[in-house]
Write a protein that holds these residues in place. Sequence first.
Motif, PDB file in Angstrom:
ATOM      1  N   ASP A 306       0.702  -1.279  -0.030  1.00  0.00           N
ATOM      2  CA  ASP A 306       0.056   0.195  -0.061  1.00  0.00           C
ATOM      3  C   ASP A 306       0.733   1.272  -0.137  1.00  0.00           C
ATOM      4  O   ASP A 306       0.372   2.244  -0.644  1.00  0.00           O
ATOM      5  N   LEU A 307       2.125   1.113   0.778  1.00  0.00           N
ATOM      6  CA  LEU A 307       3.032   2.275   0.791  1.00  0.00           C
ATOM      7  C   LEU A 307       3.936   2.247  -0.521  1.00  0.00           C
ATOM      8  O   LEU A 307       4.530   3.362  -0.351  1.00  0.00           O
ATOM      9  N   GLY A 308       4.017   1.448  -1.310  1.00  0.00           N
ATOM     10  CA  GLY A 308       4.828   1.196  -2.143  1.00  0.00           C
ATOM     11  C   GLY A 308       6.307   1.288  -1.679  1.00  0.00           C
ATOM     12  O   GLY A 308       7.226   1.698  -2.251  1.00  0.00           O
ATOM     13  N   LEU A 309       6.395   0.452  -0.424  1.00  0.00           N
ATOM     14  CA  LEU A 309       7.681   0.376   0.049  1.00  0.00           C
ATOM     15  C   LEU A 309       8.098  -1.195   0.438  1.00  0.00           C
ATOM     16  O   LEU A 309       7.845  -1.684   1.356  1.00  0.00           O
ATOM     17  N   ILE A 310       8.233  -1.975  -0.745  1.00  0.00           N
ATOM     18  CA  ILE A 310       8.602  -3.516  -0.476  1.00  0.00           C
ATOM     19  C   ILE A 310      10.438  -3.237  -0.098  1.00  0.00           C
ATOM     20  O   ILE A 310      11.104  -2.877  -0.568  1.00  0.00           O
ATOM     21  N   TYR A 311      10.303  -3.861   1.088  1.00  0.00           N
ATOM     22  CA  TYR A 311      11.946  -3.820   1.744  1.00  0.00           C
ATOM     23  C   TYR A 311      12.796  -4.471   0.872  1.00  0.00           C
ATOM     24  O   TYR A 311      13.909  -3.640   0.793  1.00  0.00           O
ATOM     25  N   ASN A 312      12.770  -5.511   0.251  1.00  0.00           N
ATOM     26  CA  ASN A 312      13.680  -6.035  -0.691  1.00  0.00           C
ATOM     27  C   ASN A 312      13.751  -5.602  -1.863  1.00  0.00           C
ATOM     28  O   ASN A 312      14.227  -6.195  -2.641  1.00  0.00           O
ATOM     29  N   GLN A 313      12.985  -4.752  -2.539  1.00  0.00           N
ATOM     30  CA  GLN A 313      12.669  -4.267  -3.760  1.00  0.00           C
ATOM     31  C   GLN A 313      12.913  -2.640  -4.161  1.00  0.00           C
ATOM     32  O   GLN A 313      13.477  -2.351  -5.063  1.00  0.00           O
ATOM     33  N   THR A 314      12.236  -1.968  -3.208  1.00  0.00           N
ATOM     34  CA  THR A 314      12.108  -0.443  -3.664  1.00  0.00           C
ATOM     35  C   THR A 314      13.042   0.283  -2.866  1.00  0.00           C
ATOM     36  O   THR A 314      13.533   1.539  -3.281  1.00  0.00           O
ATOM     37  N   ILE A 315      13.464  -0.175  -1.700  1.00  0.00           N
ATOM     38  CA  ILE A 315      14.628   0.702  -1.124  1.00  0.00           C
ATOM     39  C   ILE A 315      16.133   0.602  -1.646  1.00  0.00           C
ATOM     40  O   ILE A 315      16.386  -0.347  -1.716  1.00  0.00           O
ATOM     41  N   PRO A 316      16.522   1.876  -2.056  1.00  0.00           N
ATOM     42  CA  PRO A 316      17.932   1.717  -2.571  1.00  0.00           C
ATOM     43  C   PRO A 316      18.887   1.114  -1.644  1.00  0.00           C
ATOM     44  O   PRO A 316      18.734   1.211  -0.385  1.00  0.00           O
ATOM     45  N   GLU A 317      19.719   0.590  -2.100  1.00  0.00           N
ATOM     46  CA  GLU A 317      21.158  -0.204  -1.100  1.00  0.00           C
ATOM     47  C   GLU A 317      21.809   1.388  -0.429  1.00  0.00           C
ATOM     48  O   GLU A 317      22.160   2.202  -1.344  1.00  0.00           O
ATOM     49  N   GLN A 318      22.067   1.014   0.599  1.00  0.00           N
ATOM     50  CA  GLN A 318      22.538   2.083   1.467  1.00  0.00           C
ATOM     51  C   GLN A 318      23.959   1.665   1.797  1.00  0.00           C
ATOM     52  O   GLN A 318      24.333   0.714   1.660  1.00  0.00           O
ATOM     53  N   ASN A 319      24.593   2.694   2.331  1.00  0.00           N
ATOM     54  CA  ASN A 319      26.057   2.516   2.691  1.00  0.00           C
ATOM     55  C   ASN A 319      26.134   1.475   3.886  1.00  0.00           C
ATOM     56  O   ASN A 319      26.988   0.577   4.053  1.00  0.00           O
ATOM     57  N   GLN A 320      25.244   1.759   5.061  1.00  0.00           N
ATOM     58  CA  GLN A 320      25.159   0.922   6.143  1.00  0.00           C
ATOM     59  C   GLN A 320      23.842   1.085   6.718  1.00  0.00           C
ATOM     60  O   GLN A 320      23.310   2.330   7.013  1.00  0.00           O
ATOM     61  N   ILE A 321      22.903   0.159   7.293  1.00  0.00           N
ATOM     62  CA  ILE A 321      21.855   0.421   7.848  1.00  0.00           C
ATOM     63  C   ILE A 321      22.308  -0.383   9.449  1.00  0.00           C
ATOM     64  O   ILE A 321      22.714  -1.685   9.302  1.00  0.00           O
ATOM     65  N   LEU A 322      22.155   0.179  10.341  1.00  0.00           N
ATOM     66  CA  LEU A 322      22.331  -0.345  11.813  1.00  0.00           C
ATOM     67  C   LEU A 322      21.223  -0.399  12.401  1.00  0.00           C
ATOM     68  O   LEU A 322      20.308   0.674  12.773  1.00  0.00           O
TER      69      LEU A 322
END
Length: 385
Positions: A306-322
Amino acid sequence: MARARRSIALKAYHSPNGRCIHYAAACLTKKDGTSSGATFVDIDTVVGRVKSCWVFFYPAGPNRRLLELVLARYAPSFDCDEDVIFLCINRPGKGGTSSSRDDIESPEKEYVSTACEDVVSVLDYYQVPKTSLFYMCAGGSFAYSFATQYPARTTGYIIGVSSWILRSSSPQESEGNGEKSDKDAPQIHSLTHRLAMGGVFGPKWLVSSIASGSMNNMNGLLGLLPASFIVNHFKKTLSQYEQVEFVQQYAERDGVGFIEDLKWMNNDGDGNESKFVNSKTDESKADCNNDGNRKDISVCLTTQEDLGLIYNQTIPEQNQILLWHGTNDHMISVEGSSYLSSMLPKSKLYKVADGTHQGTMFFFPGGVMVALNMISNAKFSGSIV
């Protein structure tokens, strides 16, 4: 612990697109002659020359004033070579910020998108080209949406504490191995939240309206019982470590200062304590409908799709997520953050032994402060150890 009482400035901005945006801001600078610890300077004196910025996304329910408690926790451990600014923007329909539109197919998606646009407007005012992101609980949906909508405005570093996990309306494929990952796994959300998501308590609009009513009247509810009773009850929900941290941070008057902080934090009202940083334009509107808490809850009850926020598809790769998550979190199991970490490349999960949901947020571990320092100093090497 020395507490940075009312260190934040409550400000408001008339954006070029006509929106009225209320936010909290603080600028930390290193104490002279000390190895760590911060003093606070007027953020308006550093416009255009700050090298490091954090935007803090708060959980569902609170508002920009929660930044005060976050910095009270972090400031004594501040150890950065340059000034660092923190911004926390009231979401649409909260504390004077203009509401988002409802007359569209997905008001939750519009709410999140508008909140992200407001962050960009404030960053533009302070001439901040890129920012790092720090969130707690349901603030994660807004942080990851911001990273998705505005990748050029982020440093690629995200810190998350007690992450709220959006469910998925369909199974997803994990990257690389093709295995299915069912987001609706029962071990992630509490039974109450699963029932709410499943519509047992009624439609989403009804559940969010009832829940937001309690949030809007929180100070009235806090005033019904003696402060000492509330403090003792809250302490019983914490782990032993968190109880020690609570006593250290609220040593005076048996912790009554904690209730006073909660009341002050909840008392943002219509943002009438804000100081505007610019003049009102002909396009400016102050159309805050005080519907932000309701929409916060609606976002929590909605899905990634619904939000268009598919965790493993839409979020660009980051330098680091902690990520930090308590192992004794009964609202969102630590398995939720394990799932999130598995969906997001270059993410690392730190499990907080016996940590509770609220305790891990209010008394976030020292590793969070180390990460804040290292990322702000541009010296993060992939590990906080």
